[in-house]
Design a protein around this motif. Structure first.
Motif, mmCIF file in Angstrom:
data_model
loop_
_atom_site.group_PDB
_atom_site.id
_atom_site.type_symbol
_atom_site.label_atom_id
_atom_site.label_comp_id
_atom_site.label_asym_id
_atom_site.label_seq_id
_atom_site.Cartn_x
_atom_site.Cartn_y
_atom_site.Cartn_z
ATOM 1 N N ASP A 120 37.337 78.768 61.672
ATOM 2 C CA ASP A 120 38.579 77.979 61.636
ATOM 3 C C ASP A 120 38.319 76.484 61.807
ATOM 4 O O ASP A 120 38.871 75.657 61.070
ATOM 5 N N GLU A 121 37.485 76.126 62.768
ATOM 6 C CA GLU A 121 37.212 74.711 63.028
ATOM 7 C C GLU A 121 36.511 74.063 61.841
ATOM 8 O O GLU A 121 36.849 72.944 61.433
ATOM 9 N N THR A 122 35.546 74.782 61.255
ATOM 10 C CA THR A 122 34.811 74.257 60.100
ATOM 11 C C THR A 122 35.729 74.129 58.891
ATOM 12 O O THR A 122 35.686 73.123 58.170
ATOM 13 N N PHE A 123 36.572 75.134 58.686
ATOM 14 C CA PHE A 123 37.517 75.083 57.572
ATOM 15 C C PHE A 123 38.450 73.876 57.711
ATOM 16 O O PHE A 123 38.751 73.181 56.733
ATOM 17 N N SER A 124 38.900 73.607 58.928
ATOM 18 C CA SER A 124 39.787 72.469 59.179
ATOM 19 C C SER A 124 39.100 71.150 58.823
ATOM 20 O O SER A 124 39.713 70.259 58.225
ATOM 21 N N ILE A 125 37.812 71.038 59.141
ATOM 22 C CA ILE A 125 37.055 69.827 58.808
ATOM 23 C C ILE A 125 36.965 69.666 57.299
ATOM 24 O O ILE A 125 37.168 68.572 56.754
ATOM 25 N N PHE A 126 36.657 70.769 56.593
ATOM 26 C CA PHE A 126 36.589 70.739 55.133
ATOM 27 C C PHE A 126 37.916 70.264 54.544
ATOM 28 O O PHE A 126 37.959 69.375 53.688
ATOM 29 N N SER A 127 38.999 70.885 54.993
ATOM 30 C CA SER A 127 40.319 70.592 54.425
ATOM 31 C C SER A 127 40.729 69.146 54.672
ATOM 32 O O SER A 127 41.240 68.460 53.782
ATOM 33 N N GLU A 128 40.470 68.663 55.888
ATOM 34 C CA GLU A 128 40.821 67.276 56.216
ATOM 35 C C GLU A 128 39.959 66.302 55.416
ATOM 36 O O GLU A 128 40.455 65.263 54.956
ATOM 37 N N ALA A 129 38.685 66.630 55.236
ATOM 38 C CA ALA A 129 37.789 65.752 54.477
ATOM 39 C C ALA A 129 38.242 65.660 53.023
ATOM 40 O O ALA A 129 38.292 64.567 52.443
ATOM 41 N N VAL A 130 38.593 66.807 52.422
ATOM 42 C CA VAL A 130 39.056 66.800 51.034
ATOM 43 C C VAL A 130 40.319 65.960 50.901
ATOM 44 O O VAL A 130 40.446 65.146 49.978
ATOM 45 N N SER A 131 41.261 66.137 51.817
ATOM 46 C CA SER A 131 42.519 65.384 51.756
ATOM 47 C C SER A 131 42.269 63.875 51.846
ATOM 48 O O SER A 131 42.875 63.086 51.116
ATOM 49 N N LEU A 132 41.347 63.485 52.728
ATOM 50 C CA LEU A 132 41.018 62.067 52.861
ATOM 51 C C LEU A 132 40.356 61.538 51.602
ATOM 52 O O LEU A 132 40.702 60.461 51.099
ATOM 53 N N PHE A 133 39.420 62.303 51.050
ATOM 54 C CA PHE A 133 38.686 61.846 49.869
ATOM 55 C C PHE A 133 39.578 61.815 48.632
ATOM 56 O O PHE A 133 39.360 61.012 47.725
ATOM 57 N N ILE A 134 40.581 62.673 48.594
ATOM 58 C CA ILE A 134 41.547 62.614 47.490
ATOM 59 C C ILE A 134 42.306 61.292 47.550
ATOM 60 O O ILE A 134 42.575 60.658 46.518
ATOM 61 N N LYS A 135 42.634 60.850 48.751
ATOM 62 C CA LYS A 135 43.302 59.548 48.899
ATOM 63 C C LYS A 135 42.382 58.430 48.423
ATOM 64 O O LYS A 135 42.827 57.479 47.774
ATOM 65 N N PHE A 136 41.093 58.543 48.731
ATOM 66 C CA PHE A 136 40.136 57.555 48.233
ATOM 67 C C PHE A 136 40.139 57.537 46.697
ATOM 68 O O PHE A 136 40.061 56.473 46.076
ATOM 69 N N SER A 137 40.201 58.731 46.100
ATOM 70 C CA SER A 137 40.121 58.825 44.638
ATOM 71 C C SER A 137 41.308 58.160 43.947
ATOM 72 O O SER A 137 41.245 57.848 42.758
ATOM 73 N N GLU A 138 42.380 57.971 44.679
ATOM 74 C CA GLU A 138 43.574 57.342 44.101
ATOM 75 C C GLU A 138 43.504 55.820 44.138
ATOM 76 O O GLU A 138 44.315 55.148 43.512
ATOM 77 N N ARG A 139 42.505 55.271 44.807
ATOM 78 C CA ARG A 139 42.371 53.816 44.946
ATOM 79 C C ARG A 139 41.473 53.267 43.831
ATOM 80 O O ARG A 139 40.390 52.757 44.054
ATOM 81 N N LYS A 140 41.943 53.397 42.617
ATOM 82 C CA LYS A 140 41.133 53.088 41.446
ATOM 83 C C LYS A 140 40.853 51.600 41.269
ATOM 84 O O LYS A 140 39.967 51.223 40.500
ATOM 85 N N ASN A 141 41.590 50.762 41.961
ATOM 86 C CA ASN A 141 41.384 49.316 41.812
ATOM 87 C C ASN A 141 40.370 48.768 42.810
ATOM 88 O O ASN A 141 40.038 47.579 42.770
ATOM 89 N N ASP A 142 39.888 49.629 43.711
ATOM 90 C CA ASP A 142 38.872 49.166 44.661
ATOM 91 C C ASP A 142 37.601 48.756 43.914
ATOM 92 O O ASP A 142 37.186 49.409 42.952
ATOM 93 N N LYS A 143 36.966 47.694 44.362
ATOM 94 C CA LYS A 143 35.767 47.180 43.704
ATOM 95 C C LYS A 143 34.641 48.211 43.670
ATOM 96 O O LYS A 143 33.887 48.276 42.715
ATOM 97 N N LEU A 144 34.523 48.986 44.727
ATOM 98 C CA LEU A 144 33.441 49.972 44.816
ATOM 99 C C LEU A 144 33.995 51.386 44.642
ATOM 100 O O LEU A 144 33.524 52.341 45.269
ATOM 101 N N TYR A 145 34.958 51.520 43.766
ATOM 102 C CA TYR A 145 35.656 52.796 43.579
ATOM 103 C C TYR A 145 34.699 53.938 43.246
ATOM 104 O O TYR A 145 34.712 54.990 43.882
ATOM 105 N N HIS A 146 33.845 53.755 42.250
ATOM 106 C CA HIS A 146 32.961 54.847 41.841
ATOM 107 C C HIS A 146 31.978 55.203 42.951
ATOM 108 O O HIS A 146 31.704 56.382 43.193
#
Length: 293
Positions: A130-156
């Motif tokens: 459960d604890e590991t799954f929670s870390i995975f899920s939270e990490a994916v959610s955060l990284f999805i938010k990063f993926s939406e910031r397409k105008n960032d200079k270091l986006y890729h």
């Protein structure tokens, strides 16, 4: 009617991130009743395929039945699975599933991670605590938010590092369930090296002596190591790897048996046919017909 394919279909994963990295979360209802369009990695059940990159799926809810290289798996929530680009797969059914997925090609994958992934292929679904799954899920959610910031200079770079971090999390979980390298016996180390070489040379090297030569050891010693570790001879492993690829091509392509034999390094077509029958218990054509029914 089944599509005609001269080779195994490769699904070129389309995304908004430059075509080589993706991180996303998708909701998929009953796959069988879908309109048979691409569902970001969960394609319609009749079309088996490979991906053009390393793919990872975290099942957050629902159930997914998937077939990977003729092995059927029922994936339950809080599970993660890795699919190598070489592996042929298709989703049999998806029942109200919510899936987080990420995918990355060799060019963007950390070289160290690439080698580790080769060591754990084929990977079976892994149920997370459960604890590991929670870390995975939270990490994916955060990284999805990063993926939406397409105008960032270091986006890729941000996307690449995020995806590699998720890959590292997956690898660490698989490694926890296997022996660490420093605890492997001499036999296990040689067997591991043999399997790595086999994956690269199974279409050109068919004799145990060829692999022993590549490992700078004697053929009897290689056989001793492999049989002690796995219970099977070097020849058995060579044949099994060749026949797996033959099964893939027979089932998912329309190449003739003779064409497949040639592609797999057998100029002697009758010998290949006898080998296939010996290993599988049926002729190559019988296998093709059975799996196309």
């Amino acid at each position: 009617m089944r599509k005609k394919n001269k080779s195994i279909p490769v699904n070129i994963m389309v995304d908004n991130f430059g075509g080589d990295i993706s991180i996303e979360k998708i909701a998929v209802s009953d796959l069988i009743s879908s309109d048979k369009t691409d569902l970001n990695g969960f394609e319609e059940a009749e079309q088996s395929h490979r991906h053009d990159r390393h793919s990872f799926f975290l099942l957050e809810s629902g159930t997914v039945h998937i077939e990977i290289d003729f092995e059927k798996y029922k994936i339950k929530p809080s599970s993660v699975i890795y699919i190598h680009p070489d592996q042929v797969h298709h989703t049999v059914v998806s029942e109200n599933a919510i899936v987080s997925s990420w995918a990355i090609n060799n060019e963007n994958l950390n070289p160290e991670y690439l080698k580790l992934l080769e060591d754990i292929t084929p990977a079976k679904p892994l149920v997370l605590e459960d604890e590991t799954f929670s870390i995975f899920s939270e990490a994916v959610s955060l990284f999805i938010k990063f993926s939406e910031r397409k105008n960032d200079k270091l986006y890729h770079s941000l996307l690449k590092d995020s995806c590699n971090a998720l890959v590292a999390l997956v690898i660490s979980q698989y490694l926890e369930q296997s022996k660490s390298t420093d605890k492997l016996s001499r036999f296990e180390i040689i067997t591991k090296a043999f399997r790595e070489i086999l994956e690269r040379h199974y279409t050109t090297a068919k004799r145990p002596a060829e692999y022993a030569q590549k490992l700078n050891i004697s053929t009897p010693y290689l056989n001793e190591c492999v049989k002690n570790t796995t219970g099977y001879s070097v020849s058995h492993h060579i044949q099994q790897r060749v026949i797996l690829e033959a099964k893939r091509l027979l089932h998912y392509s329309d190449q003739s048996v003779k064409e497949i034999a040639t592609e797999l390094g057998y100029d002697d077509y009758p010998y290949f046919s006898r080998l296939f029958t010996k290993v599988t218990g049926m002729t190559a054509l019988a296998f093709r017909n059975k799996n196309h029914d």
